[in-house]
Design an enzyme around this catalytic site. Structure first.
Site, PDB file in Angstrom:
ATOM      1  N   SER A 333       0.836  -1.206   0.000  1.00 27.32           N
ATOM      2  CA  SER A 333       0.000   0.000   0.000  1.00 27.32           C
ATOM      3  C   SER A 333       0.870   1.254   0.000  1.00 27.32           C
ATOM      4  O   SER A 333       0.577   2.228  -0.696  1.00 27.32           O
ATOM      5  CB  SER A 333      -0.922   0.003   1.223  1.00 27.32           C
ATOM      6  OG  SER A 333      -1.683   1.190   1.266  1.00 27.32           O
ATOM      7  N   TRP A 336       2.363   1.607  -3.427  1.00 28.96           N
ATOM      8  CA  TRP A 336       1.337   2.018  -4.389  1.00 28.96           C
ATOM      9  C   TRP A 336       1.271   3.538  -4.493  1.00 28.96           C
ATOM     10  O   TRP A 336       1.020   4.086  -5.564  1.00 28.96           O
ATOM     11  CB  TRP A 336      -0.026   1.478  -3.950  1.00 28.96           C
ATOM     12  CG  TRP A 336      -1.167   1.891  -4.839  1.00 28.96           C
ATOM     13  CD1 TRP A 336      -1.651   1.233  -5.927  1.00 28.96           C
ATOM     14  CD2 TRP A 336      -1.966   3.083  -4.715  1.00 28.96           C
ATOM     15  NE1 TRP A 336      -2.702   1.926  -6.496  1.00 28.96           N
ATOM     16  CE2 TRP A 336      -2.915   3.066  -5.772  1.00 28.96           C
ATOM     17  CE3 TRP A 336      -1.989   4.152  -3.828  1.00 28.96           C
ATOM     18  CZ2 TRP A 336      -3.861   4.075  -5.946  1.00 28.96           C
ATOM     19  CZ3 TRP A 336      -2.918   5.163  -4.007  1.00 28.96           C
ATOM     20  CH2 TRP A 336      -3.846   5.114  -5.051  1.00 28.96           C
ATOM     21  N   HIS A 337       1.523   4.236  -3.371  1.00 28.40           N
ATOM     22  CA  HIS A 337       1.391   5.687  -3.357  1.00 28.40           C
ATOM     23  C   HIS A 337       2.505   6.400  -4.111  1.00 28.40           C
ATOM     24  O   HIS A 337       2.336   7.562  -4.479  1.00 28.40           O
ATOM     25  CB  HIS A 337       1.343   6.200  -1.908  1.00 28.40           C
ATOM     26  CG  HIS A 337       0.016   5.987  -1.251  1.00 28.40           C
ATOM     27  ND1 HIS A 337      -0.335   4.797  -0.654  1.00 28.40           N
ATOM     28  CD2 HIS A 337      -1.046   6.814  -1.116  1.00 28.40           C
ATOM     29  CE1 HIS A 337      -1.563   4.906  -0.174  1.00 28.40           C
ATOM     30  NE2 HIS A 337      -2.020   6.104  -0.440  1.00 28.40           N
ATOM     31  N   GLY A 338       3.612   5.745  -4.337  1.00 31.78           N
ATOM     32  CA  GLY A 338       4.654   6.428  -5.081  1.00 31.78           C
ATOM     33  C   GLY A 338       5.981   5.700  -5.039  1.00 31.78           C
ATOM     34  O   GLY A 338       6.220   4.842  -4.181  1.00 31.78           O
ATOM     35  N   PHE A 490      -0.582   9.798  -7.974  1.00 28.40           N
ATOM     36  CA  PHE A 490      -0.480   8.394  -7.587  1.00 28.40           C
ATOM     37  C   PHE A 490      -1.212   7.477  -8.561  1.00 28.40           C
ATOM     38  O   PHE A 490      -1.083   6.285  -8.498  1.00 28.40           O
ATOM     39  CB  PHE A 490      -1.044   8.179  -6.179  1.00 28.40           C
ATOM     40  CG  PHE A 490      -0.333   9.021  -5.127  1.00 28.40           C
ATOM     41  CD1 PHE A 490       1.037   9.195  -5.200  1.00 28.40           C
ATOM     42  CD2 PHE A 490      -1.031   9.625  -4.113  1.00 28.40           C
ATOM     43  CE1 PHE A 490       1.692   9.963  -4.257  1.00 28.40           C
ATOM     44  CE2 PHE A 490      -0.376  10.389  -3.153  1.00 28.40           C
ATOM     45  CZ  PHE A 490       0.971  10.567  -3.226  1.00 28.40           C
TER      46      PHE A 490
END
Length: 490
Positions: A333, A336-338, A490
């Protein structure tokens, strides 16, 4: 990473969208009344919305859509011939989509990390392998939406879509295209199969949610952003209380920004007779970290739960495997954001906060509404919310930092240079945050801050419209400088 990335997209809070939305709405209901024509119209206007400045991104989303559409049909056909044989088509589609996502979003990150690792052991290798790529807006969102459909078809949770126009509408539906909510095929796709009739009550509620989303974005988030950016740009010369103030304001900036976008997206979809899933449930009223993650970015959290956590064994396995699965979810997770190690550390931080609750079986303790049927929380609930919020704020420092060193320096200085006598600037934003908190606290059992039933004082049109005019005036008079939405990157 200062969260000021310029993206080529039509912003909700732009003059273009102010013209675009009413025109699309009127044409949708008054001109294109047939279902298939409405769906085709939604595809066209969604592609116009997405390719407003950069049309090259359209080829990528179209390719993802076509791959997922045909793989769904092939998966179903192979499964009908022999159970489980559809895996081939499923895995092919997953690999294609993840390959595209990784190349655009993570290739340079992993190459740079590998080169840095070589340098750390004395191998001075010159990096010539990186690519000069522009990250397509919202690629993580629509990729996950496409993957969830493919997996659901394979697991026979839904039939494969045979209507290519409806499927294009499902992937590209403009309100939630670039920053979610990340929809599931089982929820959104069937809504493109059946005729949609204009529902006045639903449209009015959608407008209220849009209005509240604009308040959160333009008044709360954008005003917080001005102060947050000033503090972060000179954090090495700030005292501890100013740094704490900047961290708190960033917590409200990212909440007002992202939940504001979700409110606008969900409300806009309701104008077109489409229901999107809820993405936020007043997360800053959470009493522990587990409750926070059930209320923050719900569409992403439940996506990882259903498509990663449960397939790994979920909670129905040995305790150490449950801990492993939880750690994987939080790390993925975060990534996933960057493409930055700060996001990975942010995920690790929340996993470590989550573990004690899981070990002692307390992670499902708070599933009811806080202070249910009471105006104010108990002292215990207030302390729980304050502690949870503080822990989340520390995490947001890691999230906001450009690198791990900066995150550590910010936190260290915030703790060691703490002078109570100092007074942070930008205190007027406290008023905006207070309005946000009061409204959402009073509405914490509702779907959004402006969900009202036309009973009591709200049955009077004068009262309702007075509220709308006050909010519109506040948005126009108090809005901060126009900022792009944080989650676009994102």
């Amino acid at each position: 990473m200062g969260f000021d990335v310029k993206v080529h997209i039509m912003l909700f809070n732009s003059f273009e969208f102010l013209i675009y939305l009413p025109v699309v709405f009127l044409l949708y209901w008054l001109v294109f009344k047939h279902l298939k024509i409405q769906n085709l119209f939604l595809v066209i206007v969604s592609y116009i919305f997405y390719g407003w400045w950069e049309t090259s991104f359209l080829y990528l989303i179209a390719f993802t859509t076509l791959c997922s559409f045909f793989s769904g049909i092939l998966t179903e056909k192979l499964n009908n011939i022999k159970a489980g044989s559809g895996k081939i088509a499923l895995y092919a589609n997953i690999l294609i989509n993840l390959f595209i996502l990784c190349v655009f979003k993570y290739y340079n990150f992993f190459i740079d990390s590998f080169i840095a690792l070589l340098h750390s052991v004395g191998c001075n290798v010159e990096c010539t392998w990186t690519l000069n790529l522009v990250l397509p807006v919202g690629i993580s969102f629509y990729t996950f939406q496409a993957l969830s459909y493919s997996i659901d078809v394979y697991q026979k949770k839904m039939p494969a879509c045979k209507d290519i126009v409806a499927f294009f509408a499902y992937i590209s539906f403009f309100p939630q295209l670039v920053a979610g909510p990340i929809e599931r095929g089982v929820n959104l796709l069937p809504q493109f199969y059946v005729p949609r009739n204009f529902n006045y009550a639903k449209a009015v509620d959608g407008c209220r949610q849009i209005l509240w989303g604009f308040f959160k974005k333009m008044v709360v988030a954008d005003n917080c952003a001005l102060i947050v950016n000033d503090i972060w740009n000179d954090y090495a010369n700030q005292d501890g209380i100013t740094l704490l103030w900047g961290a708190i304001l960033f917590a409200f900036q990212i909440y007002g920004d992202f939940s504001g976008y979700s409110d606008i997206a969900i409300g806009t979809a309701r104008l077109f007779g489409i229901n999107l899933m809820r993405n936020f449930s007043f997360p800053y009223f959470s009493r522990d970290i587990a409750e926070f993650w059930r209320k923050w970015h719900i569409s992403l959290t439940t996506w990882f739960r259903d498509y990663v956590y449960i397939p790994l064994g979920g909670s129905r396995c040995a305790k150490w495997k449950v801990m492993r699965n939880t750690m994987i979810i939080f790390l993925v997770s975060g990534l996933w954001h960057g493409a930055n190690w700060t996001f990975v550390i942010w995920g690790l931080y929340h996993a470590l906060l989550f573990f004690p609750l899981m070990l002692f079986g307390q992670n499902r303790k708070h599933t009811n509404i806080v202070a249910n049927r009471n105006l104010l929380p108990s002292i215990k609930e207030f302390i729980q919310m304050a502690i949870t919020f503080f822990l989340v704020v520390i995490g947001w420092i890691i999230f906001r930092a450009e690198n791990i060193t900066q995150a550590w320096d910010y936190i260290f200085r915030m703790v060691t240079e703490f002078h109570i006598a100092s007074v942070p600037y930008g205190r007027k934003v406290l008023l905006y945050i207070s309005v946000l908190l009061i409204v959402e606290w009073l509405q914490r059992d509702k779907q959004h801050g402006l969900q009202i039933t036309e009973r009591g004082i709200w049955k009077y049109r004068l009262v309702r419209f007075s509220l709308y005019y006050v909010l519109v005036f506040a948005i126009l008079a108090l809005k901060g400088e126009s900022e792009t939405f944080i989650y676009f990157q994102f």
